[in-house]
Write a protein that holds these residues in place. Sequence first.
Motif, short mmCIF file in Angstrom:
data_model
loop_
_atom_site.label_atom_id
_atom_site.label_comp_id
_atom_site.label_asym_id
_atom_site.label_seq_id
_atom_site.Cartn_x
_atom_site.Cartn_y
_atom_site.Cartn_z
N ASP A 44 0.87 -1.18 0.00
CA ASP A 44 0.00 0.00 0.00
C ASP A 44 0.90 1.23 0.00
OD1 ASP A 44 -1.83 2.00 0.40
OD2 ASP A 44 -2.69 1.16 2.24
N GLU A 49 1.25 5.42 -1.09
CA GLU A 49 0.55 6.64 -1.46
C GLU A 49 1.29 7.36 -2.59
OE1 GLU A 49 0.23 8.95 2.07
OE2 GLU A 49 -1.40 7.73 2.90
N THR A 50 0.52 8.04 -3.42
CA THR A 50 1.08 8.86 -4.50
C THR A 50 0.60 10.30 -4.32
OG1 THR A 50 -0.79 8.21 -5.91
CG2 THR A 50 1.26 6.96 -6.14
N LYS A 90 1.97 5.24 -10.53
CA LYS A 90 2.02 3.80 -10.27
C LYS A 90 2.92 3.10 -11.28
CE LYS A 90 -2.39 2.64 -12.58
NZ LYS A 90 -3.76 2.16 -12.32
N GLN A 101 -3.49 0.97 -3.88
CA GLN A 101 -3.84 2.16 -3.13
C GLN A 101 -5.35 2.35 -3.25
OE1 GLN A 101 -2.47 6.90 -2.95
NE2 GLN A 101 -1.96 5.66 -4.71
N VAL A 160 -7.56 5.22 -3.30
CA VAL A 160 -7.10 6.58 -3.52
C VAL A 160 -8.21 7.47 -4.07
CG1 VAL A 160 -6.26 5.94 -5.82
CG2 VAL A 160 -5.30 7.95 -4.69
N THR A 220 -13.36 7.46 -5.55
CA THR A 220 -12.33 6.60 -4.97
C THR A 220 -12.07 5.40 -5.85
OG1 THR A 220 -13.09 7.27 -2.77
CG2 THR A 220 -11.62 5.37 -2.89
#
Length: 591
Positions: A159, A161-162, A198, A211, A213, A230
């Motif tokens: 997992d 985050e970006t 990604k 993710q 996101v 999402t």
Amino acid sequence: MRTDYCGNIDAAYIGQEVTLCGWVNKRRDLGGVIFIDLRDREGIVQVVYDPDLEDVFATANSLRHEFCVSLTGLVRARPEGQINTDMRTGEIEILGKSLTILSKSAPLPLDWNQENSEEQRLTYRYLDLRRPVMSERLIFRAKVTSAVRNYLDGQGFLDIETPILTKATPEGARDYLVPSRTHKGKFFALPQSPQLFKQLLMMSGMDRYYQIVKCFRDEDLRADRQPEFTQIDIETTFLDADGVMAITEGLIRTLFTDLMDVDLGDFPRMTYADAMRRYGSDKPDLRNPMELIDVADLLKDVEFKVFSGPANDPKGRVAVLSVPGGASLSRKQLDDYAKFVGIYGAKGLAWMKINNLAEGVAGLQSPILKFLPDDTALAIVERAGASDGDLLLFGADSYTVVCEAMGALRLKVGNDLEITESGWKPLWVVDFPMFEEIDGQLHALHHPFTAPRDLTPEQLRDTATTALSNAYDMVLNGVELGGGSVRIHNQAMQSVVFDLLGIDEQEAEIKFGFLLEALKYGAPPHAGLAFGLDRLVMLMTCASSIRDVMAFPKTTTAACPLTDAPGEANPAQLQELSIATIKKAASEGEQ
């Protein structure tokens, strides 16, 4: 402040004293005995107060709808004949011993006993979410995200985050822009998806990423769209399309099995070309058994130009939809369907009723029969597999218009006549075209980082208009749950795709220079897929809109009635950002 949730109290608690907190769902005074239905997020429990405890009874008598209270009482079995088997707490009730009003409630601006407008519900969303149907959906959504994480963690995914503040990239919709205070005149963009990041994570050796996101798209809204939504975003290295499809199909199977006790059965695969030909849609609802039947070859030589024109046009299509039992439809209903297909650009809707096939053409009824030779009319009926009592609906126009109009009509008729079955029908749609041509210009059908299927860069350039992409969509009950593809992992192929899309080297460098640079340094083969979480939960909970499975959604005009957003910015903030607003003249509309 409490020993348990209201909805958890069952027969196992009989004889125990419990302390509960929640809201008064209902108060009933029955001949000196007061019943309170106390509610929290887990459910409702019945509490009984009798007059023996005068002060407590008086407090109970003062309660009103949505008062927030705390109470203590003894759990006991309900009297015989009063058990409610539809409730988890239906076998018991609580004999109240104490009661504290934590907070009173003013008369509610929402009516609990009838439907409220969406504007009202979103303005008072915190009250709307107290309704059991809404709280249950959010609780279920939380279970979905927890199950997603557990499954992907178990498959070795990380997992990660970006960034949210990033650079604008073409994803098919307008970007939301964020001005930079420290870089005057420059803007960040909110990501429409984490697509490029990604891919960079795969080039970084992270191997398996996921993710849950937030994504942002400034586009026209409808039931399954929101400006912020999402995604369950998934990317892998050293897996081909089959590998990604196996993992993600396993994820969806697990969610339905564990959370709903539903076995989705087989996930058949269907090519994009077959989906459009048979159903007029790249996300067909297989619960509806009706299919489009091509009949252009039977109509090329008829004098009726409405049919013969598209039948002889390489970009045209003539198709019929055979509706079981549809001959009973009235002329008004058929006229209404004609208006419906007009929404999708169709110029009309021809029809033919099969009253008595044994009588030949005499047993058919249609305004167009006078334009068709008898043998042609009967050949159409035979090809469509129609029987007595059935109805044929005709679409004749460009291939695109016929697919969109007749595909939508198929769904509407299926629902109106209850032809569409219940249950769950998943499938994979594969072999999408690499590009679509609009006004002579090629556009990526998915996005410009999708790899072609089994082609070299040179072969792609030579066969661009017919090339297939290595892409795949998961569809469930006519809804696209998610889509993905094998990505381009070498610079030569990416350069050819950009060139075919009309993106020159300078523009490519400005927009995607960091990606093109990364492709130089041993980029691995990679592929992925993204699910729409809101859409998935909407389907699983049988909600009619993704707004009903989001805590604080926007309206169809991308506004928030609760917070009155968007609002005007403080002039001092705008000055600090070197931004000025422009007022339009009255004749040009609002500011």
